[in-house]
Design an enzyme around this catalytic site. Sequence first.
Site, PDB file in Angstrom:
ATOM      1  N   MET A   1       0.840  -1.186   0.000  1.00  0.00           N
ATOM      2  CA  MET A   1       0.000   0.000   0.000  1.00  0.00           C
ATOM      3  C   MET A   1       0.884   1.248   0.000  1.00  0.00           C
ATOM      4  SD  MET A   1      -2.950  -1.302  -0.023  1.00  0.00           S
ATOM      5  CE  MET A   1      -3.751  -2.866   0.346  1.00  0.00           C
ATOM      6  N   CYS A   2       0.391   2.294  -0.561  1.00  0.00           N
ATOM      7  CA  CYS A   2       1.197   3.478  -0.782  1.00  0.00           C
ATOM      8  C   CYS A   2       0.272   4.705  -0.714  1.00  0.00           C
ATOM      9  CB  CYS A   2       1.855   3.419  -2.158  1.00  0.00           C
ATOM     10  SG  CYS A   2       2.646   1.829  -2.532  1.00  0.00           S
ATOM     11  N   ARG A   3       0.792   5.830  -1.036  1.00  0.00           N
ATOM     12  CA  ARG A   3       0.008   7.059  -1.193  1.00  0.00           C
ATOM     13  C   ARG A   3       0.400   7.690  -2.524  1.00  0.00           C
ATOM     14  NH1 ARG A   3      -4.117   6.710   2.310  1.00  0.00           N
ATOM     15  NH2 ARG A   3      -3.860   4.787   1.117  1.00  0.00           N
TER      16      ARG A   3
ATOM     17  N   VAL B   1       4.496   7.951  -2.855  1.00  0.00           N
ATOM     18  CA  VAL B   1       5.369   7.455  -1.793  1.00  0.00           C
ATOM     19  C   VAL B   1       5.013   6.001  -1.533  1.00  0.00           C
ATOM     20  CG1 VAL B   1       5.859   9.667  -0.699  1.00  0.00           C
ATOM     21  CG2 VAL B   1       3.824   8.385   0.009  1.00  0.00           C
TER      22      VAL B   1
END
Lengths: 285, 285, 285, 285
Positions: free
Chosen positions: B1-3, B88
């Site tokens: 998972m990331c942003r 990110v």
Amino acid sequence: MCRLMLYLGPETRLSSLIVDPKHSLIRQSVHSEEREEPLNGDGFGVGWYANDHSLEPAVFRSITPAWNNRNLQNLARVVASDCVLAHVRAATQSSGVNEANCHPFRWRQYLCMHNGDVGDFRLVRRQLLASVCDEAFGNVYGSTDSEHFFALFIDSLLTNRERDPALRMAQALARAISRTLELVRNVGQGGDSYLNIAISDGEHAVVSRFTDADDGVPESLYYFSGQLYRDVGAKAKRKGTQPVIVSSERLTADAGWAEVPANQIIILRRDRAPQFVDARTAEPR
Amino acid sequence: MCRLMLYLGPETRLSSLIVDPKHSLIRQSVHSEEREEPLNGDGFGVGWYANDHSLEPAVFRSITPAWNNRNLQNLARVVASDCVLAHVRAATQSSGVNEANCHPFRWRQYLCMHNGDVGDFRLVRRQLLASVCDEAFGNVYGSTDSEHFFALFIDSLLTNRERDPALRMAQALARAISRTLELVRNVGQGGDSYLNIAISDGEHAVVSRFTDADDGVPESLYYFSGQLYRDVGAKAKRKGTQPVIVSSERLTADAGWAEVPANQIIILRRDRAPQFVDARTAEPR
Amino acid sequence: MCRLMLYLGPETRLSSLIVDPKHSLIRQSVHSEEREEPLNGDGFGVGWYANDHSLEPAVFRSITPAWNNRNLQNLARVVASDCVLAHVRAATQSSGVNEANCHPFRWRQYLCMHNGDVGDFRLVRRQLLASVCDEAFGNVYGSTDSEHFFALFIDSLLTNRERDPALRMAQALARAISRTLELVRNVGQGGDSYLNIAISDGEHAVVSRFTDADDGVPESLYYFSGQLYRDVGAKAKRKGTQPVIVSSERLTADAGWAEVPANQIIILRRDRAPQFVDARTAEPR
Amino acid sequence: MCRLMLYLGPETRLSSLIVDPKHSLIRQSVHSEEREEPLNGDGFGVGWYANDHSLEPAVFRSITPAWNNRNLQNLARVVASDCVLAHVRAATQSSGVNEANCHPFRWRQYLCMHNGDVGDFRLVRRQLLASVCDEAFGNVYGSTDSEHFFALFIDSLLTNRERDPALRMAQALARAISRTLELVRNVGQGGDSYLNIAISDGEHAVVSRFTDADDGVPESLYYFSGQLYRDVGAKAKRKGTQPVIVSSERLTADAGWAEVPANQIIILRRDRAPQFVDARTAEPR
């Protein structure tokens, strides 16, 4: 602020110290529990000694976080040592993230790492550098307060004539702490210093837990003496090779962990129980 | 998972998007709020287009965390663009931290980034690769599910004859999502997919918010249309250059942020209001 | 020893300067021709100014070699500027390879880079640091002679009252060179200094070609004024925007390249032909 | 093209192999002598086995050049092993510089490194991947021909029933070479392959020197059996622990270096003299 760990004992895999424990240093790089901010992701370093101590210690440092560094995991799995220092960094504003600023720092056979701050460091830096001998000055490559503190230690060690090596290190550490406070008093603006400092020569180690803050509460620091779990201490059957770990946070839930008392230095020798002295005078408490 | 975050609008400094907002992407690299684990420290990437769009976009990627990268801060302060993608990363177990695995990925004028997972990716990878054309296959350099998904998109785009470029991208994205689900169904073990995917060609962008998990709750995704704060949108006075931001988390406390509906694709064009279509069919909802 | 390049002229893509020329700086990172050792692989840096000069310049530095850095190639393709500095490094023994030691160095709107050596730097470092003001001292983050020389320049600039900004920079550079020689004379052992130094504020630039070695032969340095090839200078049709490049080695086979005379400083202004002054006095030759 | 070195013998410091020799691998990273282009600066890797062979080997890889990497110098000085593989890389165009593309590659207890090229790799890659089992496929993380070749080796090893482990490795290596040539013949365009491949399990090693180029001249490869200089072999007094080094270039001027014959595989066992077999059939020559 950072997290640090030092091990002195029988030879053990690095992974048994920095990877395997439930609350290992790698875990602390993401989820430290005794700092307001849990993250220590601005690089890391690990130093260790060859088992015959015939050589200067190795230092492996990186600006990437400890938790995802494959080289570190590889190394830790295979390399064994009887004296290990490891550090995860949370950089402060004033100094950048580059390898020269990663702990531990090395000078000759000595390794040094730091958790804390030198008060008003930006103001103190020049006078600090001006106060040390050329040898200590020449060992400064980066811009951290920690490496500059190490220069004070080196300078203090070089003029110290104590013959017991562990005590000499403790005295030099206490002297460097006193000199730091004096510099902050003289050229700073009353900033607090937090000086949890770990230094080893491979055979002995000294670790301070110190602050001059008004509330008298230094950064956390614990020690553990004995057999932590199967792996660490497995070979420690010979008398006098009891392993000792000093760490910013308890690595396990074992009841044997004890706090290093505030404003003391813990002295580790291979053949003795830990000893405590005052962090400013190196006198027995 | 990331942003992730995507911007399409009048030219603006990168810093106004990824540094300055109170809850900027750099802030989210340390303290994301809508994930269980707040840390996205396994590298980052930013992609942007030259203002005359005469060239393939630039991509700057690094395996060090976004929050302490001086090059990123320097770039962001000086570089301006009218189409920016930033990401990110929180690496999953199966793929390592190296630049080839950092988003955004590039193919021709297209940039792609992903927040989520392809279900049972380890099982699906071979069939996925086998199902795409040589051009799409040859663009895979790393080992992330995200870059493999992008190969599905490329393959779907190359066989799509829609003439409206934004709609063509949306259809290819919807097709890639459908193909992913089919692959997971055929060769996986029922794992859920989370496919928040952002793709742009510099002039248009499509961003999906999708999951096939039983609870129907995809990863968070928001959009903002209008003048976010002084800097973004300052030059947006001409009709048709209303800036739009799509982001995993709201960058500011402004009330204008809205959720992208679950299982929809938001389509951005420079001269129109955002449009929403179904994430599997690209049909208007 | 290293290789450097500075550009002042109409806006141009970075790639037209550091990638495209037959003997570009990236080429020089592998195959420089006017050094005994052709390799400059110990990191690189590029600095450039936003086109409205409203902001401090950007600096992108890396410890990996210039020739294989994808981020650099991406940046260079898309970013355009009217003032660019670029540097490839061949580290000397005494200072490590980390980003803080990569050129260009920055202070306020100024960028500085160096090709050469300060004579007996290890001996000179302390006195040099002791001789500069706090502002200049506080800008030193690494351990290179180059960054320390920059501190001398900053200190010299801050006490200089000349009102013409280009001449003020030239005078400060000449003063820093003189002070360096004096320091080496006083506390060194007669080591030669090689001081090819390039400094810019985005609107003007000064570049010295200097040595005090007995043979009087400084490191190579060339300049080119006019239209190098189609791309550089394409927009230079307005009077007074003639581009100028100063470079350690000629970037092309064009006959227009000329040597910067030994022990001179070349002064670049946007609206004038290059001017030459003495490297120690800043007096016209 | 790259340079590689493999050591099998009594425990020795890594530095005695990769730092100290006059023409060490670190020297070859800057100044290799048997390639047209002397530079191997696109990263490096070193792999070694714990001395009790109870663990998977360690691999330390970096995208920075070997010659200036302090971590490598530190490691090499302190770490000792009885089986060491080291590699310096010169990246080819088609695959990027990132850690996943640095040699040696690891699978279970095996390490693999490569100097050369798979002919027409861009064309061959898909068929190659399609031809291997899931286990081999799943071990591919990057985009080098070398790592893909290793997948062919893994696949060949898994179906090989030979009980002598060294011979089994040699047969799998020969089989992988044959399969590579067949793939190039079937889906390539007649490109030459250069396959100097070194593989070890910590107890045995096989190294091929092979090409199918018309001139029949493979990349250089040498071996040395016996006491290279004081350090290597110091502890080799027990019968059967004669050290052997295989290297792209001779590490020293010692007359004992011999060429590995073209299109042969050299087989190393701890208790025997080197043995040679045909690189395509693994039959004794």
